[in-house]
Design a protein around this motif. Structure first.
Motif, mmCIF file in Angstrom:
data_model
loop_
_atom_site.group_PDB
_atom_site.id
_atom_site.type_symbol
_atom_site.label_atom_id
_atom_site.label_comp_id
_atom_site.label_asym_id
_atom_site.label_seq_id
_atom_site.Cartn_x
_atom_site.Cartn_y
_atom_site.Cartn_z
ATOM 1 N N SER A 50 60.552 -89.274 18.219
ATOM 2 C CA SER A 50 60.819 -88.796 19.595
ATOM 3 C C SER A 50 62.108 -89.251 20.301
ATOM 4 O O SER A 50 62.679 -90.044 19.867
ATOM 5 N N SER A 52 65.169 -88.409 23.638
ATOM 6 C CA SER A 52 65.357 -87.431 24.829
ATOM 7 C C SER A 52 66.843 -86.925 24.600
ATOM 8 O O SER A 52 67.800 -87.551 24.092
ATOM 9 N N ARG A 76 59.540 -84.860 18.847
ATOM 10 C CA ARG A 76 59.064 -84.493 20.355
ATOM 11 C C ARG A 76 60.659 -84.735 21.101
ATOM 12 O O ARG A 76 61.083 -85.954 20.856
ATOM 13 N N LEU A 78 62.262 -84.892 25.031
ATOM 14 C CA LEU A 78 62.170 -84.892 26.357
ATOM 15 C C LEU A 78 63.576 -84.517 26.863
ATOM 16 O O LEU A 78 64.497 -84.824 26.389
ATOM 17 N N TRP A 90 61.088 -85.645 33.517
ATOM 18 C CA TRP A 90 61.095 -85.288 32.060
ATOM 19 C C TRP A 90 60.158 -84.233 31.815
ATOM 20 O O TRP A 90 58.856 -84.184 32.381
ATOM 21 N N THR A 91 60.491 -83.401 30.800
ATOM 22 C CA THR A 91 59.445 -82.440 30.243
ATOM 23 C C THR A 91 59.905 -82.105 29.062
ATOM 24 O O THR A 91 60.957 -82.282 28.419
ATOM 25 N N VAL A 92 58.949 -81.756 28.126
ATOM 26 C CA VAL A 92 59.196 -81.268 26.719
ATOM 27 C C VAL A 92 59.516 -79.664 26.736
ATOM 28 O O VAL A 92 59.926 -79.252 25.660
ATOM 29 N N LEU A 113 56.531 -84.646 33.436
ATOM 30 C CA LEU A 113 55.888 -85.959 33.136
ATOM 31 C C LEU A 113 56.200 -87.152 33.923
ATOM 32 O O LEU A 113 55.427 -87.959 33.483
ATOM 33 N N ALA A 117 58.032 -91.158 31.750
ATOM 34 C CA ALA A 117 57.938 -90.669 30.234
ATOM 35 C C ALA A 117 58.792 -91.202 29.320
ATOM 36 O O ALA A 117 58.715 -91.169 28.125
#
Length: 192
Positions: A50, A52, A76, A78, A90-92, A113, A117
């Motif tokens: 994951s 960002s 994943r 962000l 934050w968002t996916v 989020l 997050a």
């Protein structure tokens, strides 16, 4: 050169913006291929599942091919969402679309989020105007990433994404500036 770091930063940012604006299209395309490869290497070497990453503006290092690769490989991602209080949400980006955020930056669309997050990622990729050999990052002046990184108790590795000529000898620093752990350019990954 003036002594005031705020003035020096403003001058340096203007020079770097102009340099990016004048970059020939073929150099930008080559750089995009290099960024994508180096970022893939970084994910492999860190074992990140994951991360960002920001959505790049037209004159910034292009993160979109890398983001597409990461999502296609089950990583994943962000994306930061600017807030009026100076923090990042934050968002996916599950809607797979984007809008223009508060300061004209492209932002992914999806469920918000919350600012915390970011604490769950394995790797943070940030924009920068320049980075020096000590890891000091010159951002674009809004302080969003400095606030985010400065508030994290346990921070994963943070890498700034810059063009080769933007890894410099020294950038001006102020008390609130947060360093990065490394730099990704089209041609190399540097741990600092």
């Amino acid at each position: 050169m003036p002594d005031d770091p705020t003035v020096v930063k403003r001058i340096l940012r203007a020079e770097l913006r102009e340099r990016r604006r004048n970059m020939p299209a073929h150099e930008r395309e080559q750089a995009t291929e290099g960024f994508t490869s180096r970022l893939q290497e970084l994910v492999g070497s860190t074992g990140a599942t994951s991360l960002s990453c920001y959505l790049s503006m037209p004159n910034e290092p292009n993160t979109r091919p890398f983001v597409d690769w990461a999502e296609a490989n089950g990583i994943r991602v962000l994306f930061p969402i600017t807030r009026e209080d100076g923090l990042l949400d934050w968002t996916v980006g599950e809607e797979e679309s984007e809008v223009t955020g508060l300061h004209g930056m492209p932002e992914a669309v999806g469920e918000l989020l919350g600012p915390m997050a970011i604490n769950d990622v394995d790797l943070i990729l940030v924009p920068a105007a320049a980075v020096d050999a000590t890891g000091m990052r010159l951002g674009w002046g809004r302080g969003y990433f400095d606030k985010t990184l400065g508030s994290m108790g346990k921070c994963p590795p943070v890498y700034a994404i810059v063009f080769d000529g933007e890894f410099v000898e020294e950038v001006p620093r102020e008390v609130h500036d947060q360093p990065v752990n490394g730099v990704v350019t089209p041609t190399r990954i540097l741990a600092l």
